[in-house]
Enzyme design. Structure first.
Site, PDB file in Angstrom:
ATOM      1  N   GLY A  12       0.829  -1.200   0.000  1.00  0.00           N
ATOM      2  CA  GLY A  12       0.000   0.000   0.000  1.00  0.00           C
ATOM      3  C   GLY A  12       0.862   1.247   0.000  1.00  0.00           C
ATOM      4  N   ASP A  13       0.200   2.408  -0.066  1.00  0.00           N
ATOM      5  CA  ASP A  13       0.888   3.704  -0.036  1.00  0.00           C
ATOM      6  C   ASP A  13       1.860   3.872  -1.192  1.00  0.00           C
ATOM      7  OD1 ASP A  13      -0.424   4.191   2.405  1.00  0.00           O
ATOM      8  OD2 ASP A  13       1.100   3.031   3.443  1.00  0.00           O
ATOM      9  N   GLU A  14       1.509   3.347  -2.355  1.00  0.00           N
ATOM     10  CA  GLU A  14       2.397   3.449  -3.524  1.00  0.00           C
ATOM     11  C   GLU A  14       2.105   4.694  -4.356  1.00  0.00           C
ATOM     12  OE1 GLU A  14       0.288   0.800  -3.189  1.00  0.00           O
ATOM     13  OE2 GLU A  14       1.446  -1.028  -2.942  1.00  0.00           O
ATOM     14  N   LYS A  16      -1.080   5.449  -5.436  1.00  0.00           N
ATOM     15  CA  LYS A  16      -2.119   5.088  -6.407  1.00  0.00           C
ATOM     16  C   LYS A  16      -3.069   6.247  -6.663  1.00  0.00           C
ATOM     17  CE  LYS A  16      -3.353   1.622  -3.820  1.00  0.00           C
ATOM     18  NZ  LYS A  16      -2.268   1.605  -2.836  1.00  0.00           N
ATOM     19  N   HIS A  41      -5.755   8.122  -0.030  1.00  0.00           N
ATOM     20  CA  HIS A  41      -5.199   8.422  -1.345  1.00  0.00           C
ATOM     21  C   HIS A  41      -5.045   9.935  -1.495  1.00  0.00           C
ATOM     22  CE1 HIS A  41      -6.579   4.288  -3.081  1.00  0.00           C
ATOM     23  NE2 HIS A  41      -5.765   4.203  -2.066  1.00  0.00           N
ATOM     24  N   THR A  42      -3.806  10.352  -1.691  1.00  0.00           N
ATOM     25  CA  THR A  42      -3.529  11.788  -1.742  1.00  0.00           C
ATOM     26  C   THR A  42      -3.375  12.237  -3.193  1.00  0.00           C
ATOM     27  OG1 THR A  42      -2.354  11.531   0.343  1.00  0.00           O
ATOM     28  CG2 THR A  42      -1.961  13.578  -0.859  1.00  0.00           C
ATOM     29  N   ARG A 138     -22.572 -13.178   7.288  1.00  0.00           N
ATOM     30  CA  ARG A 138     -23.891 -12.855   6.725  1.00  0.00           C
ATOM     31  C   ARG A 138     -24.856 -12.149   7.676  1.00  0.00           C
ATOM     32  NH1 ARG A 138     -23.850 -18.772   5.187  1.00  0.00           N
ATOM     33  NH2 ARG A 138     -22.415 -18.544   6.903  1.00  0.00           N
ATOM     34  N   GLN A 219      -4.972  -0.198  -0.811  1.00  0.00           N
ATOM     35  CA  GLN A 219      -3.916  -1.042  -0.200  1.00  0.00           C
ATOM     36  C   GLN A 219      -3.084  -1.709  -1.308  1.00  0.00           C
ATOM     37  OE1 GLN A 219      -7.360  -1.773   1.198  1.00  0.00           O
ATOM     38  NE2 GLN A 219      -6.978   0.083   2.335  1.00  0.00           N
TER      39      GLN A 219
HETATM   40  P1  IMP Z   1      -6.945  -2.578   8.388  1.00  0.00           P
HETATM   41  O1  IMP Z   1      -7.125  -2.512   6.904  1.00  0.00           O
HETATM   42  O2  IMP Z   1      -7.269  -1.290   9.087  1.00  0.00           O
HETATM   43  O3  IMP Z   1      -7.673  -3.754   8.988  1.00  0.00           O
HETATM   44  O4  IMP Z   1      -5.379  -2.837   8.672  1.00  0.00           O
HETATM   45  C1  IMP Z   1      -4.733  -4.068   8.324  1.00  0.00           C
HETATM   46  C2  IMP Z   1      -3.317  -3.796   7.856  1.00  0.00           C
HETATM   47  O5  IMP Z   1      -3.355  -3.136   6.591  1.00  0.00           O
HETATM   48  C3  IMP Z   1      -2.491  -2.900   8.774  1.00  0.00           C
HETATM   49  O6  IMP Z   1      -1.133  -3.295   8.712  1.00  0.00           O
HETATM   50  C4  IMP Z   1      -2.641  -1.524   8.144  1.00  0.00           C
HETATM   51  O7  IMP Z   1      -1.580  -0.658   8.482  1.00  0.00           O
HETATM   52  C5  IMP Z   1      -2.630  -1.900   6.676  1.00  0.00           C
HETATM   53  N1  IMP Z   1      -3.351  -0.930   5.836  1.00  0.00           N
HETATM   54  C6  IMP Z   1      -4.670  -0.765   5.709  1.00  0.00           C
HETATM   55  N2  IMP Z   1      -4.956   0.201   4.823  1.00  0.00           N
HETATM   56  C7  IMP Z   1      -3.789   0.637   4.351  1.00  0.00           C
HETATM   57  C8  IMP Z   1      -3.423   1.628   3.372  1.00  0.00           C
HETATM   58  O8  IMP Z   1      -4.255   2.278   2.735  1.00  0.00           O
HETATM   59  N3  IMP Z   1      -2.094   1.782   3.174  1.00  0.00           N
HETATM   60  C9  IMP Z   1      -1.151   1.062   3.825  1.00  0.00           C
HETATM   61  N4  IMP Z   1      -1.439   0.146   4.734  1.00  0.00           N
HETATM   62  C10 IMP Z   1      -2.748  -0.079   5.002  1.00  0.00           C
END
Ligand code: IMP
Length: 429
Positions: A12-14, A16, A41-42, A138, A219
Site C-alpha cells: 500500500g501507499d504506492e 495510487k 489516497h492523496t 452474513r 492497499q
Molecule cells: P486494516 O485494513 O485497518 O484492517 O489494517 C490491516 C493492515 O493493513 C495494517 O497493517 C494496516 O496498516 C494496513 N493498511 C490498511 N490500509 C492501508 C493503506 O491504505 N495503506 C497502507 N497500509 C494499510
C-alpha cells in the site's frame, strides 16, 4: 486503451491516488472496489492537496465519475464528511454507491478496538476487519438496506445487541443507542438515496458502450486477504481478482493492468518486511518521501526496493505495465540497494514465500546500483533523467520483465514522465 486497473504492488501507499486521478481525467468512471476508510489516497492538483479515504481519486474531476463498488465497506459518517469537504473546495462529484456495499458502523470500530487488532496487527482502527467479518458471517448491513428503514432499524438493533453479547455492555458500546443511531444514519444518507444503484450493471453497461473505466485499488498486493502476508493483511481483496469480486466486472474486460510500485519499499503496521532498514537510510526515505500514514499519521517503516516481492505481485496480478512512483525521493543516495531474491537456510529461493513464518527466516539478497545526486523533480522526459536513474529503471524492467511506462518524480500531477506514446495521448500531458 480505456479500461485500466490500478493496483498496489507492495504494502500500500504506492501513490495510487495520484495515478488514479491522472488517468481518470479522460475516463467516464473511476471505481473503487475494495476497502474503506483505511485507505488514504492523496492527490496534489492545482497547488491543493486532497486526501481521499472512501471516494475514488477520480472524484476530483467532478461529474458522475465516482463509483463506490460492492466490495467496499462504507462508513456513512465518513462518506458524507468527505463529500462535504470536497464541496467546500468547489467540487461536487455525483457519486454512484453500490447497493451491495456493506455499511461500516460505529460498533465495528469499537469491536476492533476491543479485539486488540490495532496492537496485534497494527490495523488502522477504522473497523475494517469487523465490517468484513459481518459480511462473511452474513449478518452485515448493506447500503441497499437503507432503502427499507424499518428493516434497517431492526437489523441494526440485532447487530448491536450481538456485539454487546460478545464484548459486554460497558463503555461506548453500551452507550450506543440503536434507535438513535439508525435514525441518524437514515437522515444522513437520505440525500444520497438516488445515488444508491446496482454499480455492477452501471459499469458493465458502460463497458458495453465502449466507455472508459478506471478501477482504483486500495492497499497493496501484500496486504491482500488471500495473497498477502496473512494475518498481517487487510480484510479485502486488493489484487486483480478484487475487481471481479468488488465491482462485478470480469477481469477479461481489462485492457491494462498497471502495477503501482514505489521506488523503494514501505510498510505501515506490523508484519514481516524483509528489506526494512533502520537508521539513516530509513530516516532519509521517511523524511524525503513524507512517509507518514495519510489515514493515521503513523510513521511508515521504510526500506529498499524488493524485487522478490514484486515478482510475486506480478505473478498474482499479471501486470501489463508498471508505474514507478516517488523516484525523486532516491536522489542523493550514493548507492541504492535492491533485493533481487531471498536466501533461506542457506538456499537461494526461486519464489517469494508469502507465509509469514517462512518470510521471517528469509534474508534478502541485494544487488547494489549506483545512485544519483541530481534532483529530478523537473524532469518530464525519460531522457532528462540522470543515467543512474535510467539504469535503475532498466534494472527493474529487466528483472521483472514488465515495462515501466509511467515515472513519478514529485507529488504534483505535472511531475510525471509518461513513456508510452498511447498513454501520453490518454493523459494529455
Ligand atoms: P486494516 O485494513 O485497518 O484492517 O489494517 C490491516 C493492515 O493493513 C495494517 O497493517 C494496516 O496498516 C494496513 N493498511 C490498511 N490500509 C492501508 C493503506 O491504505 N495503506 C497502507 N497500509 C494499510
Amino acid at each position: 486503451m480505456s479500461v485500466i486497473a490500478i493496483l498496489g504492488a507492495q504494502w500500500g501507499d504506492e501513490s495510487k491516488g495520484k495515478l488514479a486521478h491522472l488517468l481518470s481525467k479522460e475516463a467516464d468512471f473511476c471505481a473503487r472496489f475494495n476497502g474503506g476508510t483505511n485507505a488514504g489516497h492523496t492527490v496534489v492538483a492545482g497547488g491543493q492537496e486532497f486526501k481521499f479515504h472512501l471516494l475514488p481519486s477520480g472524484s476530483l474531476w467532478g461529474g458522475g465519475k465516482a463509483v463506490l463498488g460492492n466490495g467496499m465497506v462504507i462508513d456513512p459518517f465518513a462518506l458524507v464528511q468527505e463529500l462535504e469537504l470536497l464541496r467546500k473546495r468547489g467540487c461536487d462529484p455525483k457519486i454512484h454507491i453500490s447497493e451491495a456495499a456493506h455499511l461500516l458502523l460505529p460498533y465495528h470500530r469499537l469491536s476492533e478496538r476491543l479485539s486488540g487488532a490495532e496492537e496485534e496487527i497494527g490495523t488502522t482502527g477504522r473497523g475494517i476487519g469487523p465490517a468484513y467479518r459481518d459480511k462473511a458471517v452474513r449478518t452485515g448491513l448493506r447500503v441497499g438496506d437503507l432503502l427499507f428503514p424499518a428493516h434497517f432499524r431492526q437489523k441494526l438493533e440485532q447487530n448491536l445487541s450481538r456485539e454487546r453479547k460478545a464484548w459486554g455492555e460497558s463503555g461506548e458500546l453500551g452507550r450506543l443507542d440503536p434507535r438513535k443511531l439508525a435514525g441518524e444514519i437514515l437522515k444522513l444518507m437520505e440525500p444520497l438515496r438516488e445515488r444508491i444503484v446496482d454499480t455492477a450493471q452501471l459499469l458493465n453497461r458502460a463497458l458495453d458502450e465502449g466507455k472508459r473505466v478506471i478501477f482504483e485499488g486500495a492497499q497493496g498486493t501484500l496486504l491482500d486477504i488471500d495473497f498477502g502476508t496473512y494475518p498481517f493483511v487487510t480484510s479485502s481483496s486488493t489484487t486483480i481478482g478484487g475487481i471481479g469480486i468488488g465491482a462485478g466486472v470480469s477481469p477479461k474486460r481489462l485492457e491494462r493492468i498497471t502495477g503501482v510500485v514505489k521506488s523503494y519499499a514501505t510498510r505501515v503496521g506490523a508484519g514481516p518486511f524483509p528489506t526494512e532498514e533502520e537508521g539513516p537510510v530509513s530516516d532519509r526515505l521517511r523524511r524525503r518521501g513524507r512517509e507518514f500514514g495519510t489515514t493515521t499519521g503513523r510513521p511508515r517503516r521504510c526500506g529498499w526496493l524488493d524485487l522478490a516481492a514484486l515478482r510475486y505481485a506480478h505473478m498474482i496480478n499479471g501486470f501489463t505495465e508498471l508505474a514507478l512512483m516517488k523516484l525523486d525521493v532516491l536522489s542523493g543516495f550514493p548507492q541504492l540497494r535492491v533485493a533481487t531474491t531471498y536466501r533461506r537456510a542457506g538456499e537461494v529461493l526461486a519464489d517469494f514465500p508469502p507465509n509469514v513464518e517462512a518470510l521471517k527466516e528469509c534474508k534478502p539478497v541485494y544487488e547494489t546500483l549506483p545512485g544519483w545526486e541530481e534532483e529530478i523533480g523537473e524532469c518530464r522526459h525519460f531522457n532528462e533523467l540522470p543515467s543512474a536513474a535510467k539504469a535503475y529503471i532498466d534494472f527493474i524492467e529487466g528483472q521483472l520483465g514488465v515495462p515501466v511506462s509511467i515515472i513519478s518524480v514529485g507529488p504534483g500531477v505535472e511531475a510525471t514522465i509518461v513513456r508510452a506514446p498511447t498513454l501520453a495521448e490518454n493523459l494529455r500531458l
